[in-house]
Scaffold this active site. Structure first.
Site, PDB file in Angstrom:
ATOM      1  N   ARG A 153       0.524  14.310  13.762  1.00 61.14           N
ATOM      2  CA  ARG A 153       0.954  14.152  12.232  1.00 61.14           C
ATOM      3  C   ARG A 153       0.804  15.231  11.061  1.00 61.14           C
ATOM      4  O   ARG A 153       0.058  15.254  10.412  1.00 61.14           O
ATOM      5  CB  ARG A 153       0.438  13.051  11.875  1.00 61.14           C
ATOM      6  CG  ARG A 153       0.457  11.444  12.599  1.00 61.14           C
ATOM      7  CD  ARG A 153      -0.205  10.412  11.617  1.00 61.14           C
ATOM      8  NE  ARG A 153       0.631   9.767  10.560  1.00 61.14           N
ATOM      9  CZ  ARG A 153       0.252   8.945   9.656  1.00 61.14           C
ATOM     10  NH1 ARG A 153      -0.802   8.327  10.003  1.00 61.14           N
ATOM     11  NH2 ARG A 153       0.932   8.532   8.688  1.00 61.14           N
TER      12      ARG A 153
ATOM     13  N   LYS B 282       0.961  -1.283   0.055  1.00 59.12           N
ATOM     14  CA  LYS B 282      -0.110  -0.073   0.013  1.00 59.12           C
ATOM     15  C   LYS B 282       0.796   1.231   0.102  1.00 59.12           C
ATOM     16  O   LYS B 282       0.812   2.209  -0.773  1.00 59.12           O
ATOM     17  CB  LYS B 282      -1.021   0.010   1.225  1.00 59.12           C
ATOM     18  CG  LYS B 282      -1.607   1.372   1.551  1.00 59.12           C
ATOM     19  CD  LYS B 282      -2.610   1.232   2.791  1.00 59.12           C
ATOM     20  CE  LYS B 282      -1.692   1.702   4.100  1.00 59.12           C
ATOM     21  NZ  LYS B 282      -1.378   3.034   4.162  1.00 59.12           N
ATOM     22  N   ASN B 283       1.760   1.308   1.105  1.00 58.06           N
ATOM     23  CA  ASN B 283       2.721   2.575   0.961  1.00 58.06           C
ATOM     24  C   ASN B 283       3.513   2.679  -0.205  1.00 58.06           C
ATOM     25  O   ASN B 283       4.131   3.553  -0.162  1.00 58.06           O
ATOM     26  CB  ASN B 283       3.429   2.290   2.541  1.00 58.06           C
ATOM     27  CG  ASN B 283       2.545   2.733   3.490  1.00 58.06           C
ATOM     28  OD1 ASN B 283       1.351   2.977   3.331  1.00 58.06           O
ATOM     29  ND2 ASN B 283       3.016   2.664   4.811  1.00 58.06           N
TER      30      ASN B 283
ATOM     31  N   ASP C  47       5.077   0.611  12.110  1.00 56.51           N
ATOM     32  CA  ASP C  47       3.799  -0.010  11.612  1.00 56.51           C
ATOM     33  C   ASP C  47       3.652  -1.609  12.014  1.00 56.51           C
ATOM     34  O   ASP C  47       2.716  -2.312  11.722  1.00 56.51           O
ATOM     35  CB  ASP C  47       3.824  -0.031  10.064  1.00 56.51           C
ATOM     36  CG  ASP C  47       3.340   1.071   9.462  1.00 56.51           C
ATOM     37  OD1 ASP C  47       2.919   1.971  10.224  1.00 56.51           O
ATOM     38  OD2 ASP C  47       3.513   1.555   8.498  1.00 56.51           O
TER      39      ASP C  47
ATOM     40  N   CYS D 113      -4.836  12.321  13.855  1.00 57.38           N
ATOM     41  CA  CYS D 113      -5.444  11.245  13.483  1.00 57.38           C
ATOM     42  C   CYS D 113      -5.146  10.412  14.773  1.00 57.38           C
ATOM     43  O   CYS D 113      -4.690  10.745  15.813  1.00 57.38           O
ATOM     44  CB  CYS D 113      -4.827  10.535  12.304  1.00 57.38           C
ATOM     45  SG  CYS D 113      -3.356   9.954  12.530  1.00 57.38           S
TER      46      CYS D 113
ATOM     47  N   ARG E 175      -8.512  -0.516   4.978  1.00 56.07           N
ATOM     48  CA  ARG E 175      -7.486   0.364   4.324  1.00 56.07           C
ATOM     49  C   ARG E 175      -6.273  -0.316   3.674  1.00 56.07           C
ATOM     50  O   ARG E 175      -5.791   0.355   2.992  1.00 56.07           O
ATOM     51  CB  ARG E 175      -7.675   1.516   5.287  1.00 56.07           C
ATOM     52  CG  ARG E 175      -8.463   2.246   5.522  1.00 56.07           C
ATOM     53  CD  ARG E 175      -8.451   3.419   6.525  1.00 56.07           C
ATOM     54  NE  ARG E 175      -6.824   4.031   5.838  1.00 56.07           N
ATOM     55  CZ  ARG E 175      -5.837   4.477   6.636  1.00 56.07           C
ATOM     56  NH1 ARG E 175      -6.226   4.570   7.955  1.00 56.07           N
ATOM     57  NH2 ARG E 175      -4.830   5.037   6.162  1.00 56.07           N
TER      58      ARG E 175
HETATM   59  C1  UD1 Z   1       4.639   7.002   6.589  1.00 53.07           C
HETATM   60  C2  UD1 Z   1       3.407   5.699   6.366  1.00 53.07           C
HETATM   61  C3  UD1 Z   1       3.001   5.000   7.449  1.00 53.07           C
HETATM   62  C4  UD1 Z   1       4.029   5.053   8.697  1.00 53.07           C
HETATM   63  C5  UD1 Z   1       4.992   6.175   8.811  1.00 53.07           C
HETATM   64  C6  UD1 Z   1       6.234   5.932   9.433  1.00 53.07           C
HETATM   65  C7  UD1 Z   1       2.570   5.975   4.268  1.00 53.07           C
HETATM   66  C8  UD1 Z   1       1.518   6.304   3.372  1.00 53.07           C
HETATM   67  N1  UD1 Z   1       2.531   5.953   5.519  1.00 53.07           N
HETATM   68  O1  UD1 Z   1       3.557   7.927   7.046  1.00 53.07           O
HETATM   69  O2  UD1 Z   1       2.355   3.894   7.464  1.00 53.07           O
HETATM   70  O3  UD1 Z   1       3.530   4.577   9.911  1.00 53.07           O
HETATM   71  O4  UD1 Z   1       5.450   6.470   7.569  1.00 53.07           O
HETATM   72  O5  UD1 Z   1       7.198   4.934   9.391  1.00 53.07           O
HETATM   73  O6  UD1 Z   1       3.804   5.768   3.388  1.00 53.07           O
HETATM   74  N2  UD1 Z   1       6.271  14.671  10.919  1.00 53.07           N
HETATM   75  C9  UD1 Z   1       6.091  15.825  11.353  1.00 53.07           C
HETATM   76  N3  UD1 Z   1       6.022  16.965  10.164  1.00 53.07           N
HETATM   77  C10 UD1 Z   1       6.025  16.610   9.019  1.00 53.07           C
HETATM   78  C11 UD1 Z   1       6.032  15.038   8.687  1.00 53.07           C
HETATM   79  C12 UD1 Z   1       6.212  14.093   9.738  1.00 53.07           C
HETATM   80  O7  UD1 Z   1       6.378  16.353  12.550  1.00 53.07           O
HETATM   81  O8  UD1 Z   1       5.769  17.236   8.086  1.00 53.07           O
HETATM   82  C13 UD1 Z   1       6.487  13.610  12.209  1.00 53.07           C
HETATM   83  C14 UD1 Z   1       5.327  12.573  12.159  1.00 53.07           C
HETATM   84  O9  UD1 Z   1       4.105  13.115  13.027  1.00 53.07           O
HETATM   85  C15 UD1 Z   1       5.667  11.461  13.047  1.00 53.07           C
HETATM   86  C16 UD1 Z   1       6.946  11.552  12.237  1.00 53.07           C
HETATM   87  O10 UD1 Z   1       7.281  12.868  11.746  1.00 53.07           O
HETATM   88  O11 UD1 Z   1       5.874  11.599  14.350  1.00 53.07           O
HETATM   89  C17 UD1 Z   1       7.385  10.374  11.066  1.00 53.07           C
HETATM   90  O12 UD1 Z   1       6.103  10.581  10.268  1.00 53.07           O
HETATM   91  P1  UD1 Z   1       6.341  10.287   8.458  1.00 53.07           P
HETATM   92  O13 UD1 Z   1       7.280   9.257   8.490  1.00 53.07           O
HETATM   93  O14 UD1 Z   1       6.000  11.366   7.868  1.00 53.07           O
HETATM   94  O15 UD1 Z   1       4.945   9.535   8.637  1.00 53.07           O
HETATM   95  P2  UD1 Z   1       3.988   9.223   7.257  1.00 53.07           P
HETATM   96  O16 UD1 Z   1       5.054   9.516   6.075  1.00 53.07           O
HETATM   97  O17 UD1 Z   1       2.861  10.222   7.428  1.00 53.07           O
END
Ligand code: UD1
Length: 423
Positions: A122, A22-23, A306, A117, A398
């Site tokens: 996030r 999915k990711n 995850d 969420c 999902r």
């Molecule tokens: C992706 C994955 C999700 C997985 C996560 C961490 C997808 C679609 N989803 O989510 O399944 O759990 O990586 O491996 O690929 N953060 C900020 N600011 C930002 C972006 C992130 O503070 O602009 C923080 C987030 O709140 C979190 C951390 O950084 O605490 C890591 O998040 P991130 O790697 O961005 O997760 P996703 O990409 O949303």
């Protein structure tokens, strides 16, 4: 609404074919917005989130067709809109992945700002800061992010304060359309990031260093549509490994990439599992009773957040106490209260969860709160005495393709039923 009912205590035995990730599929689908043409994807998982991304692309003017099982075509010859509405972003945060490619191709994009969420706040501040580094103007109006770059994006150095997976992907896609060289520092190293870089390079981009924390993108190349097969889902693979571990079963998982699961494999071996693997398959035999292990989640190649909930489910029946530390998300312990309803002995304090293994879990009515929490309740239910009813399984849909059918085939007593409450 459906629920999943499991009669626990069956040992799992057999073979399961792993679906596409999915990711990996989500950013790859978003990348089709980068240039006109007809893309052909294979090994696309049949999931609600994929449906949502296809809907989003279609709203923008792309023609999306499901040709046969796992095969999807996306024609992005004509793009009419560049907006991701609140309704879509609300159901899937990864909708924000369209920002980068739309900025690169059209010089503008408007998406609803994702809210918090179940697993934490996030934000997407690091995505937005990165786009600003590349020269985009970002304005927040009425809950929407308006991003524009009327004169195009320009390559720059971008440093991520935190490792962000979709942030790295979004910036990589924007940078492909920027003039000059972009360097992403402290980039995410997840296999899904490398997969996206491979796809973009196949399209004609020049990206080096994907899979390391420094990615260099020489932008401005002419891009073309491509055919691409989605890589296997490492979280689905890990979830079935956990299912074998907790039931003392033996599962062969095919069509997977064991190399992407090393941290998970090592922890399961510590728990007492026996694991054999080849390039695209692995076999897991679960122990009589798992041993306790300490786990800390961190970005790849560390133990994935995850897989935290599913690993915790296994450790609830270990012969000792385990300490789990969740270092990626601030609130990813929603499954703890539900596992406790099944008799688990877990103390949650801040980033840590102390899991004192009990001999047996007992079936209960439990509620899924997010995607991986749902998977952990299924894993727990497989080993619990009596019936477990997992409610709100739309979370599960999902991210897991036909999980109950796959588990049934290897001996689980599991069924999907309409949830009429009560029972
Ligand atoms: C992706 C994955 C999700 C997985 C996560 C961490 C997808 C679609 N989803 O989510 O399944 O759990 O990586 O491996 O690929 N953060 C900020 N600011 C930002 C972006 C992130 O503070 O602009 C923080 C987030 O709140 C979190 C951390 O950084 O605490 C890591 O998040 P991130 O790697 O961005 O997760 P996703 O990409 O949303």
């Amino acid at each position: 609404m459906d629920k999943i009912v499991i009669e626990g205590g069956r040992r799992l035995e057999g073979e399961i074919r792993i679906a596409g990730a999915k990711n990996a599929a989500l950013p790859a689908l978003a990348a089709t917005l980068l240039c006109p043409g007809k893309f052909v994807f294979s090994n696309v998982p049949d999931l609600k989130d994929i449906e949502t991304m296809c809907k989003l692309l279609a709203e923008m003017g792309a023609v999306v067709k499901k040709e046969s099982s796992g095969i999807l075509t996306v024609d992005t010859e004509r793009l009419e809109h560049c907006e991701a509405s609140y309704d879509l972003v609300r159901t899937m945060r990864a909708s924000c992945l369209v920002l980068g490619p739309l900025l690169a191709r059209l010089g503008k994009s408007r998406i609803s700002l994702p809210g918090g969420c179940a697993i934490g706040e996030r934000p997407i501040n690091l995505h937005l800061k990165g786009f600003q580094n590349l020269g985009a103007h970002i304005a927040l109006e009425e809950g929407y992010v308006n991003a524009s770059a009327p004169d195009g994006l320009a390559g720059q150095k971008v440093y991520f304060d935190l490792v962000t997976v979709t942030g790295t992907e979004n910036l990589m896609m924007a940078a492909v359309g920027a003039k000059g060289t972009t360097i992403l520092e402290n980039a995410a190293r997840e296999p899904e990031v490398t997969f996206l870089a491979d796809m973009l390079n196949k399209m004609g981009a020049d990206i080096q260093g994907a899979g390391t924390d420094r990615v260099v993108i020489n932008g401005g190349r002419t891009l073309k549509a491509v055919e691409i097969a989605v890589i296997p889902d490492r979280v689905e693979t890990g979830t079935f490994m956990a299912a074998a571990a907790i039931t003392g079963g033996h599962l062969k998982l095919t069509g997977c990439t064991p190399l992407h699961l090393e941290a998970v494999t090592l922890k399961l071996i510590e728990m007492g599992c026996t694991i054999n693997e080849g390039n695209d398959w692995l076999e897991v035999s679960g122990p009589k009773r798992p041993h306790p292990v300490d786990i800390e989640t961190d970005p790849y190649p560390s133990f994935p957040t995850d897989m935290q909930a599913q690993a915790m489910a296994v450790l609830t029946v270990a012969d000792g106490t385990s300490v789990i530390t969740e270092s990626v998300f601030e609130n990813r312990y929603m499954h703890v209260a539900e596992l406790r309803r099944m008799g688990a002995n877990i103390l949650h304090k801040g980033k840590n969860a102390f899991v004192g293994g009990v001999e047996k879990l007992s079936g209960a009515q439990v509620m899924a709160t997010d995607l991986r929490a749902s998977a952990s309740l299924i894993v727990a239910g497989l080993a619990a005495k009596g019936k477990t009813h997992v409610r709100r399984v739309y979370h599960l849909d999902r991210g897991y393709e036909k999980i109950e059918e796959k588990l049934k085939k290897v001996g689980a007593s599991i069924a999907r039923r309409a949830d009429r409450g009560g029972e």
